[in-house]
Motif scaffolding. Structure first.
Motif, PDB file in Angstrom:
ATOM      1  N   THR A 122       0.960  -1.054   0.155  1.00 46.43           N
ATOM      2  CA  THR A 122       0.134   0.311  -0.292  1.00 46.43           C
ATOM      3  C   THR A 122       0.654   1.582   0.078  1.00 46.43           C
ATOM      4  O   THR A 122       0.211   1.989  -0.623  1.00 46.43           O
ATOM      5  CB  THR A 122      -1.432   0.227   1.136  1.00 46.43           C
ATOM      6  N   HIS A 123       2.286   1.538   0.306  1.00 47.05           N
ATOM      7  CA  HIS A 123       3.175   2.322   0.827  1.00 47.05           C
ATOM      8  C   HIS A 123       3.032   2.974  -0.972  1.00 47.05           C
ATOM      9  O   HIS A 123       3.498   3.621  -1.529  1.00 47.05           O
ATOM     10  CB  HIS A 123       4.665   2.155   0.635  1.00 47.05           C
ATOM     11  N   ALA A 124       3.253   1.511  -1.999  1.00 53.56           N
ATOM     12  CA  ALA A 124       3.895   2.151  -3.455  1.00 53.56           C
ATOM     13  C   ALA A 124       2.178   2.729  -3.994  1.00 53.56           C
ATOM     14  O   ALA A 124       2.431   3.323  -4.276  1.00 53.56           O
ATOM     15  CB  ALA A 124       3.224   0.687  -3.942  1.00 53.56           C
ATOM     16  N   ILE A 125       1.114   2.235  -3.824  1.00 49.29           N
ATOM     17  CA  ILE A 125       0.118   2.948  -4.878  1.00 49.29           C
ATOM     18  C   ILE A 125      -0.192   4.579  -3.578  1.00 49.29           C
ATOM     19  O   ILE A 125      -0.943   5.162  -4.318  1.00 49.29           O
ATOM     20  CB  ILE A 125      -1.344   2.166  -4.481  1.00 49.29           C
ATOM     21  N   SER A 126       0.461   4.390  -2.841  1.00 53.27           N
ATOM     22  CA  SER A 126       0.092   6.114  -1.795  1.00 53.27           C
ATOM     23  C   SER A 126       1.055   6.828  -2.122  1.00 53.27           C
ATOM     24  O   SER A 126       1.042   8.100  -2.641  1.00 53.27           O
ATOM     25  CB  SER A 126       0.262   5.561  -0.442  1.00 53.27           C
TER      26      SER A 126
ATOM     27  N   VAL B  56      13.676   6.058  -9.837  1.00 47.11           N
ATOM     28  CA  VAL B  56      12.386   5.451  -9.479  1.00 47.11           C
ATOM     29  C   VAL B  56      11.985   3.746  -9.948  1.00 47.11           C
ATOM     30  O   VAL B  56      11.158   3.336  -8.822  1.00 47.11           O
ATOM     31  CB  VAL B  56      11.129   6.015  -9.996  1.00 47.11           C
ATOM     32  N   LYS B  57      12.651   3.356 -11.088  1.00 49.38           N
ATOM     33  CA  LYS B  57      12.270   2.097 -11.703  1.00 49.38           C
ATOM     34  C   LYS B  57      12.772   0.776  -9.999  1.00 49.38           C
ATOM     35  O   LYS B  57      11.765  -0.020 -10.238  1.00 49.38           O
ATOM     36  CB  LYS B  57      12.729   1.489 -12.406  1.00 49.38           C
ATOM     37  N   GLY B  58      13.564   1.141  -8.968  1.00 52.59           N
ATOM     38  CA  GLY B  58      13.527   0.143  -8.325  1.00 52.59           C
ATOM     39  C   GLY B  58      13.399  -0.015  -6.894  1.00 52.59           C
ATOM     40  O   GLY B  58      13.623  -0.005  -6.129  1.00 52.59           O
ATOM     41  N   LEU B  59      12.009   1.684  -6.922  1.00 50.34           N
ATOM     42  CA  LEU B  59      11.275   1.634  -5.578  1.00 50.34           C
ATOM     43  C   LEU B  59      10.398   0.719  -6.128  1.00 50.34           C
ATOM     44  O   LEU B  59       9.105   0.866  -7.240  1.00 50.34           O
ATOM     45  CB  LEU B  59      10.773   3.075  -5.949  1.00 50.34           C
TER      46      LEU B  59
END
Ligand SMILES: *[C@@H]1O[C@H](CO)[C@@H](O)[C@H](O)[C@H]1NC(C)=O
Ligand SMILES: *[C@@H]1O[C@H](CO)[C@@H](O)[C@H](O)[C@H]1NC(C)=O
Ligand SMILES: *[C@@H]1O[C@H](CO)[C@@H](O)[C@H](O)[C@H]1NC(C)=O
Ligand SMILES: *[C@@H]1O[C@H](CO)[C@@H](O)[C@H](O)[C@H]1NC(C)=O
Ligand SMILES: [Zn+2]
Length: 586
Positions: free
Chosen positions: A441-445, A459-462
């Protein structure tokens, strides 16, 4: 005559001496079966038509029935096969009771949250500040809370704790201040402490600030926000939050917070929580509840590391499986850096939106090299909070050194968050056997601002979950509640769609970096069997298999097959721990 006498005394012919041990041994081995035979504490849980029990056992992923006896799963299979093995005709024994789940529903193993904060959740949910659109609106919520609670309204000494504010969605660019709270006549003069949504900032009232004076001029790894005259305004960032002197917590207050969190967890199908930060107060509270035998949920605690304390790993008690497997505290939690949202994540290269900052480490890397081997040596699992690529690399350096020649399966170190990782470090994670404890859920926040902060390449490594797994590393999933909502269905949805709850993303309706999605099987395992491994309990928890504890959840719909946009509508019909329904009904 004398020969006869000798015969009778010959031990070889003494049947009594021979039988006693035989009977004792037989009784020892048969007794459990006799108990099992007569016990009524056995039932089958079945789906009426088809196999809608998802076991998360790769060898046998779906089944129609599980049989539960005295808190454990003892059998599974189709209804006819289970009935044939648990026959109704046993004399003196009632028929095997069968509980059918309703059509359309499904059963999964009890869910784990691998990273949450139980008492902090309870505290923040008392006065939730999520969704406020300005400083003024947030202060108004505090006022309404006070007005709605006569005991607080009448007692100016009662501390007021709330949380969930997010300054990044407010129009004003300054930090909120004590003066903002004092501007309201109802709020003025009270002890108010308000935690930010990401838990990396505290906004406090003048009274709360005064109770903590004097503040030092600076703080390593933290910021005391000050006005142009150098006076603290009432906002404390990262390590500076530790300067705030809390008021002592009563057991009544702790129990209230605990109940808010546990009720919410059980209602969401969560049977086990990895609490990512026990301090002396919460550790003692959970320990006393375990001693009382009254823990209503499984808690796997990580005790905060404090660099200024003497080493305690060789004297503190490792708590493993107390209160019938409900309480364990055998991990240490170390913070390496801050958070991405507040610019505290330690990066190799500067922030794309702030060329003067690389973020910061919250401790000297040497501290990791010194302490990690000690904790591992003394039997502690070491779980390090690392967000930025630099922090993750530095922690992996320390793990790599400490794990040299060691058996990683016996140690199971974890990176808590592992948010931004270089490709090389993803490989290293897998090679070392370090577990990535991640929060979908951090990813979509964060997906809405992440590229501004990191640039299009980095950002691709996040939150590159698929890449982490494909490199061969182990994961375990959580939410970091109260930072995110507690619902595991939000985690499941975010992991398999990488979309906002509204179905949108910066990359459109196909999801943000959709190639990094997890499959539903991976996501379910990430909330069941993987957390069991990450907490050394995979032999008793995490899947529905004979011999394991009967922790399971009945869901209103089959999350493994429904359209993805319906996942968030899933309801928990029942949650069972040790075979006993503790929420809802079947
Ligand atoms: C007011 O609250 C404080 C702090 O919780 C407590 O110590 C005190 O007893 C309370 N006073 C009354 C009159 O209830
Ligand atoms: C443990 O039980 C005792 C007696 O029932 C109670 O007074 C105490 O508050 C309990 N402790 C906790 C932490 O709940
Ligand atoms: C860390 O330990 C020191 C020394 O025991 C103590 O004074 C300090 O309050 C502790 N800090 C935290 C955040 O617990
Ligand atoms: C490593 O540790 C695990 C868990 O303690 C154990 O099962 C395994 O046998 C160990 N492997 C070796 C090679 O010692
Ligand atoms: Zn956390």
């Amino acid at each position: 005559m004398s020969a006869k006498k000798t015969d009778r005394l010959d031990p070889g012919f003494n049947t009594g001496r021979f039988l006693v041990p035989v009977i004792a041994i037989l009784a020892y081995y048969i007794y459990p079966y006799v108990v099992a035979y007569f016990t009524t504490d056995v039932y089958a849980l079945c789906s009426e038509h088809g196999d809608y029990i998802y076991t998360v056992d790769p060898a046998n992923p779906r089944t129609q029935c599980i049989v539960v006896q005295q808190g454990y799963i003892v059998d599974l299979g189709s209804l006819p096969s289970v009935k044939s093995r648990w026959p109704a005709w046993r004399p003196l024994v009632p028929a095997l009771p069968v509980r059918f789940i309703q059509p359309g529903s499904a059963v999964i193993p009890g869910l784990s949250d691998s990273h949450g904060h139980i008492l902090e959740y309870g505290a923040m949910k008392q006065l939730p500040l999520e969704g406020t659109t300005s400083i003024e609106e947030t202060v108004a919520r505090v006022r309404e809370f006070i007005l709605a609670n006569p005991d607080i309204l009448s007692n100016h000494s009662t501390p007021i704790i709330g949380g969930g504010w997010d300054h990044t969605v407010w129009p004003s660019t300054r930090w909120p201040s004590a003066a903002d709270l004092d501007a309201d006549p109802v709020v003025r003069g009270r002890h108010v402490v308000l935690q930010s949504k990401d838990c990396h900032a505290l906004w406090v009232s003048t009274k709360a600030l005064q109770a903590s004076l004097p503040l030092p001029p600076t703080v390593d790894g933290g910021i005391i926000v000050r006005d142009h005259e150098g006076n603290p305004v009432g906002t404390l960032l990262d390590n500076a939050q530790d300067l705030l002197k809390g008021l002592p917590l009563t057991d009544q207050e702790l129990n209230r917070r605990f109940k808010v969190a546990v009720d919410s967890a059980l209602a969401h199908g969560i049977t086990s929580i990895h609490d990512a930060g026990l301090d002396p107060v919460s550790l003692s509270f959970f320990q006393r509840k375990a001693d009382n035998g009254t823990l209503p949920i499984r808690i796997y605690g990580m005790t905060f590391f404090n660099v200024t304390q003497d080493y305690w790993g060789n004297t503190a008690k490792l708590v493993i499986g107390e209160n019938n497997g409900r309480f364990t505290a055998r991990s240490v939690k170390i913070f390496a850096d801050g958070a991405l949202r507040t610019g505290g994540a330690a990066l190799h290269d500067h922030y794309a939106d702030n060329p003067t900052s690389h973020g910061f480490m919250r401790l000297d890397p040497q501290v990791l090299h010194e302490w990690i081997p000690k904790f591992l040596r003394d039997g502690w699992q070491v779980n390090v909070h690392a967000i930025g690529d630099r922090a993750n690399g530095i922690v992996l350096d320390a793990f790599e050194a400490a794990l040299s020649g060691a058996n990683v399966t016996a140690l199971r170190p974890r990176l808590e968050h592992a948010q931004l990782m270089t490709k090389a470090d993803m490989k290293r994670l897998a090679r070392l056997g370090v577990i990535a404890s991640i929060q979908p859920t951090h990813a979509i926040s964060d997906m809405w601002y992440a590229q501004d902060r990191l640039g299009p390449e980095r950002v691709k490594g996040l939150y590159a979950f698929r890449s982490i797994i494909d490199n061969g590393a182990r994961i375990t999933l959580g939410t970091d509640f109260p930072v995110e909502v507690i619902s595991p269905f939000s985690t499941f949805y975010a992991a398999v769609t990488r979309l906002s709850p509204q179905g949108t993303s910066p990359h459109g309706p196909g999801g943000w970096f959709p190639e990094e999605r997890l499959t539903r099987e991976e996501a379910l395992q990430g909330m069941t069997l993987d957390p069991a491994y990450a907490s050394f309990t995979e032999s008793s928890l995490g899947s529905l298999e004979p011999g394991k504890r009967a922790d399971y959840v009945v869901l209103s719909q089959d999350i493994m097959t429904i359209p993805a946009d319906q996942i968030l509508a899933t309801k928990v019909l029942a949650t069972a721990i040790d075979g006993v329904v503790v929420y809802g009904e079947i």
